[in-house]
Design a protein around this motif. Structure first.
Motif, PDB file in Angstrom:
ATOM      1  N   GLU A   3       0.830  -1.212   0.000  1.00  0.00           N
ATOM      2  CA  GLU A   3       0.000   0.000   0.000  1.00  0.00           C
ATOM      3  C   GLU A   3       0.853   1.246   0.000  1.00  0.00           C
ATOM      4  O   GLU A   3       0.517   2.252  -0.636  1.00  0.00           O
ATOM      5  N   ASP A   4       2.017   1.202   0.720  1.00  0.00           N
ATOM      6  CA  ASP A   4       2.893   2.370   0.755  1.00  0.00           C
ATOM      7  C   ASP A   4       3.467   2.669  -0.630  1.00  0.00           C
ATOM      8  O   ASP A   4       3.699   3.828  -0.980  1.00  0.00           O
ATOM      9  N   ALA A   5       3.704   1.620  -1.414  1.00  0.00           N
ATOM     10  CA  ALA A   5       4.280   1.821  -2.743  1.00  0.00           C
ATOM     11  C   ALA A   5       3.251   2.366  -3.727  1.00  0.00           C
ATOM     12  O   ALA A   5       3.602   3.061  -4.689  1.00  0.00           O
ATOM     13  N   THR A   6       1.981   2.035  -3.522  1.00  0.00           N
ATOM     14  CA  THR A   6       0.946   2.487  -4.459  1.00  0.00           C
ATOM     15  C   THR A   6       0.540   3.936  -4.219  1.00  0.00           C
ATOM     16  O   THR A   6       0.016   4.580  -5.126  1.00  0.00           O
ATOM     17  N   GLN A   7       0.764   4.458  -3.016  1.00  0.00           N
ATOM     18  CA  GLN A   7       0.357   5.827  -2.714  1.00  0.00           C
ATOM     19  C   GLN A   7       1.038   6.852  -3.617  1.00  0.00           C
ATOM     20  O   GLN A   7       0.372   7.735  -4.171  1.00  0.00           O
ATOM     21  N   PRO A   8       2.390   6.797  -3.803  1.00  0.00           N
ATOM     22  CA  PRO A   8       3.008   7.769  -4.721  1.00  0.00           C
ATOM     23  C   PRO A   8       2.485   7.636  -6.145  1.00  0.00           C
ATOM     24  O   PRO A   8       2.297   8.639  -6.837  1.00  0.00           O
ATOM     25  N   LEU A   9       2.244   6.394  -6.594  1.00  0.00           N
ATOM     26  CA  LEU A   9       1.735   6.189  -7.948  1.00  0.00           C
ATOM     27  C   LEU A   9       0.363   6.822  -8.119  1.00  0.00           C
ATOM     28  O   LEU A   9       0.094   7.500  -9.119  1.00  0.00           O
ATOM     29  N   ILE A  10      -0.499   6.635  -7.143  1.00  0.00           N
ATOM     30  CA  ILE A  10      -1.838   7.237  -7.214  1.00  0.00           C
ATOM     31  C   ILE A  10      -1.738   8.756  -7.219  1.00  0.00           C
ATOM     32  O   ILE A  10      -2.450   9.446  -7.950  1.00  0.00           O
ATOM     33  N   GLY A  11      -0.822   9.265  -6.408  1.00  0.00           N
ATOM     34  CA  GLY A  11      -0.627  10.719  -6.378  1.00  0.00           C
ATOM     35  C   GLY A  11      -0.175  11.259  -7.720  1.00  0.00           C
ATOM     36  O   GLY A  11      -0.658  12.307  -8.174  1.00  0.00           O
ATOM     37  N   HIS A  12       0.737  10.555  -8.389  1.00  0.00           N
ATOM     38  CA  HIS A  12       1.204  10.980  -9.709  1.00  0.00           C
ATOM     39  C   HIS A  12       0.086  10.906 -10.737  1.00  0.00           C
ATOM     40  O   HIS A  12      -0.037  11.786 -11.596  1.00  0.00           O
ATOM     41  N   LEU A  13      -0.725   9.870 -10.681  1.00  0.00           N
ATOM     42  CA  LEU A  13      -1.835   9.738 -11.619  1.00  0.00           C
ATOM     43  C   LEU A  13      -2.863  10.850 -11.422  1.00  0.00           C
ATOM     44  O   LEU A  13      -3.415  11.384 -12.392  1.00  0.00           O
ATOM     45  N   ILE A  14      -3.114  11.206 -10.160  1.00  0.00           N
ATOM     46  CA  ILE A  14      -4.050  12.294  -9.878  1.00  0.00           C
ATOM     47  C   ILE A  14      -3.512  13.614 -10.416  1.00  0.00           C
ATOM     48  O   ILE A  14      -4.240  14.413 -11.026  1.00  0.00           O
ATOM     49  N   GLU A  15      -2.220  13.839 -10.204  1.00  0.00           N
ATOM     50  CA  GLU A  15      -1.614  15.072 -10.708  1.00  0.00           C
ATOM     51  C   GLU A  15      -1.644  15.098 -12.235  1.00  0.00           C
ATOM     52  O   GLU A  15      -1.923  16.139 -12.844  1.00  0.00           O
ATOM     53  N   LEU A  16      -1.358  13.948 -12.867  1.00  0.00           N
ATOM     54  CA  LEU A  16      -1.396  13.875 -14.325  1.00  0.00           C
ATOM     55  C   LEU A  16      -2.796  14.181 -14.839  1.00  0.00           C
ATOM     56  O   LEU A  16      -2.966  14.928 -15.815  1.00  0.00           O
ATOM     57  N   ARG A  17      -3.814  13.615 -14.195  1.00  0.00           N
ATOM     58  CA  ARG A  17      -5.195  13.885 -14.597  1.00  0.00           C
ATOM     59  C   ARG A  17      -5.523  15.364 -14.456  1.00  0.00           C
ATOM     60  O   ARG A  17      -6.156  15.966 -15.338  1.00  0.00           O
ATOM     61  N   ALA A  96       9.177  18.162 -13.755  1.00  0.00           N
ATOM     62  CA  ALA A  96      10.225  18.905 -13.052  1.00  0.00           C
ATOM     63  C   ALA A  96      10.620  18.294 -11.710  1.00  0.00           C
ATOM     64  O   ALA A  96      11.816  18.234 -11.389  1.00  0.00           O
ATOM     65  N   PRO A  97       9.672  17.820 -10.882  1.00  0.00           N
ATOM     66  CA  PRO A  97      10.091  17.259  -9.583  1.00  0.00           C
ATOM     67  C   PRO A  97      11.009  16.040  -9.711  1.00  0.00           C
ATOM     68  O   PRO A  97      11.744  15.726  -8.758  1.00  0.00           O
ATOM     69  N   ALA A  98      10.996  15.353 -10.848  1.00  0.00           N
ATOM     70  CA  ALA A  98      11.827  14.158 -11.009  1.00  0.00           C
ATOM     71  C   ALA A  98      13.219  14.488 -11.538  1.00  0.00           C
ATOM     72  O   ALA A  98      14.037  13.582 -11.705  1.00  0.00           O
ATOM     73  N   LEU A  99      13.492  15.771 -11.808  1.00  0.00           N
ATOM     74  CA  LEU A  99      14.770  16.168 -12.380  1.00  0.00           C
ATOM     75  C   LEU A  99      15.695  16.726 -11.311  1.00  0.00           C
ATOM     76  O   LEU A  99      15.256  17.278 -10.302  1.00  0.00           O
ATOM     77  N   TYR A 100      16.999  16.572 -11.549  1.00  0.00           N
ATOM     78  CA  TYR A 100      17.985  17.223 -10.703  1.00  0.00           C
ATOM     79  C   TYR A 100      17.962  18.727 -10.977  1.00  0.00           C
ATOM     80  O   TYR A 100      17.457  19.185 -11.994  1.00  0.00           O
ATOM     81  N   GLN A 101      18.564  19.483 -10.057  1.00  0.00           N
ATOM     82  CA  GLN A 101      18.535  20.933 -10.180  1.00  0.00           C
ATOM     83  C   GLN A 101      19.211  21.400 -11.462  1.00  0.00           C
ATOM     84  O   GLN A 101      18.711  22.278 -12.165  1.00  0.00           O
ATOM     85  N   HIS A 102      20.368  20.798 -11.789  1.00  0.00           N
ATOM     86  CA  HIS A 102      21.062  21.219 -13.009  1.00  0.00           C
ATOM     87  C   HIS A 102      20.283  20.795 -14.251  1.00  0.00           C
ATOM     88  O   HIS A 102      20.364  21.445 -15.303  1.00  0.00           O
ATOM     89  N   GLU A 103      19.518  19.701 -14.161  1.00  0.00           N
ATOM     90  CA  GLU A 103      18.707  19.270 -15.292  1.00  0.00           C
ATOM     91  C   GLU A 103      17.559  20.233 -15.546  1.00  0.00           C
ATOM     92  O   GLU A 103      17.170  20.455 -16.692  1.00  0.00           O
ATOM     93  N   LYS A 104      17.022  20.803 -14.487  1.00  0.00           N
ATOM     94  CA  LYS A 104      15.952  21.783 -14.654  1.00  0.00           C
ATOM     95  C   LYS A 104      16.458  22.993 -15.434  1.00  0.00           C
ATOM     96  O   LYS A 104      15.739  23.549 -16.267  1.00  0.00           O
ATOM     97  N   ARG A 105      17.693  23.377 -15.172  1.00  0.00           N
ATOM     98  CA  ARG A 105      18.261  24.518 -15.892  1.00  0.00           C
ATOM     99  C   ARG A 105      18.497  24.193 -17.360  1.00  0.00           C
ATOM    100  O   ARG A 105      18.512  25.092 -18.203  1.00  0.00           O
ATOM    101  N   LEU A 106      18.674  22.918 -17.672  1.00  0.00           N
ATOM    102  CA  LEU A 106      18.905  22.524 -19.054  1.00  0.00           C
ATOM    103  C   LEU A 106      17.608  22.265 -19.810  1.00  0.00           C
ATOM    104  O   LEU A 106      17.508  22.564 -21.000  1.00  0.00           O
ATOM    105  N   VAL A 107      16.609  21.694 -19.125  1.00  0.00           N
ATOM    106  CA  VAL A 107      15.375  21.296 -19.794  1.00  0.00           C
ATOM    107  C   VAL A 107      14.504  22.504 -20.119  1.00  0.00           C
ATOM    108  O   VAL A 107      13.869  22.563 -21.186  1.00  0.00           O
TER     109      VAL A 107
END
Length: 256
Positions: A3-17, A96-107
């Motif tokens: 259940e702990d592993a599914t919570q982040p996935l559900i959160g990402h799906l909600i944000e995507l929606r 953006a939350p999945a990127l490193y700080q330097h990657e955000k500056r590049l993307v």
């Protein structure tokens, strides 16, 4: 899966929606604002052909509902094109939350440049390719052939070219991403330049109208954009190297 592993996935799906709904709402709002001007928008898009038609010729509608639905279809596509910056902003907010700080500056520069390049491709097709292509088609037609283009077929034709040139102008961004992800390097691309140029002309021959002008007008900008992308790709280190450096820095900080 726990259940702990599914919570982040559900959160990402909600944000995507949520972000997808925002994109749809934005497109619908732009469409509602433009609907009143749908006929004017179609006239603007059709002007490169209308200005080249012989005296007494005009565009026609072979379907009784085409004069109503075709401008609305075009307006819906225009609404999507106009909404692209906001859609890309929502995509950026999701990844953006999945990127490193330097990657955000590049993307972020890549997202902005990809939007600008897409619009540049559409503008290039409208102001350069259409006048030359339509002039060629109309003035090479047999004398006894009356040129009366159907508005639906014309829309399909120009939308295809808009999309082709819009995505073709994304070549620098594609090259940078390929080099950044480690798929290739600027050095390897420069070595394969002759083959890439031949491939570009071959692809341009298939995706453009059957005239040499359109092929050249697509191939030459892609070749120039290839050189631009290869140049700027030198400033983007492979992502795997960046991640390793970040891990090494974190390990050294823990040691200290």
């Amino acid at each position: 899966m726990t259940e702990d592993a599914t919570q982040p996935l559900i959160g990402h799906l909600i944000e995507l929606r949520t972000r997808l709904l925002r994109c749809i709402i934005c497109i619908l709002l732009v469409l509602i604002c433009l609907l009143y001007f749908s006929n004017d928008i179609y006239h603007i898009v059709a002007n490169p052909l209308i200005s080249q038609l012989p005296q007494g010729s005009s565009m026609i509608a072979t379907d009784i509902a085409a004069p109503f639905f075709t401008p609305i279809k075009l307006t819906a596509i225009v609404a999507i094109f106009i909404s692209i910056p906001y859609v890309l902003y929502q995509i950026w907010g999701f990844i953006a939350p999945a990127l490193y700080q330097h990657e955000k500056r590049l993307v972020m520069p890549l997202i902005v440049s990809s939007t600008v390049l897409f619009y540049m491709g559409i503008a290039f097709a409208y102001f350069v390719v259409f006048p030359l292509a339509f002039y060629f088609f109309i003035h090479t037609a047999p004398v006894d052939v009356a040129i009366n283009t159907d508005i639906t077929k014309y829309l399909d034709f120009v939308m295809t070219l808009f999309i082709v040139f819009g995505f073709a102008f994304e070549v620098p961004v594609a090259i940078i991403l390929l080099c950044w992800t480690g798929v290739t390097t600027p050095k390897n691309l420069r070595k394969k330049r002759p083959y890439i140029i031949v491939g570009v002309f071959a692809v341009a021959m298939f995706v453009t109208p059957p005239d040499v002008f359109s092929q050249i007008l697509l191939a030459i900008p892609i070749c120039l954009l290839f050189e631009i992308g290869t140049f700027f790709a030198r400033f983007y280190r492979p992502r795997t190297t960046d991640i390793k450096d970040d891990e090494d820095d974190s390990e050294s900080n823990k040691t200290e």
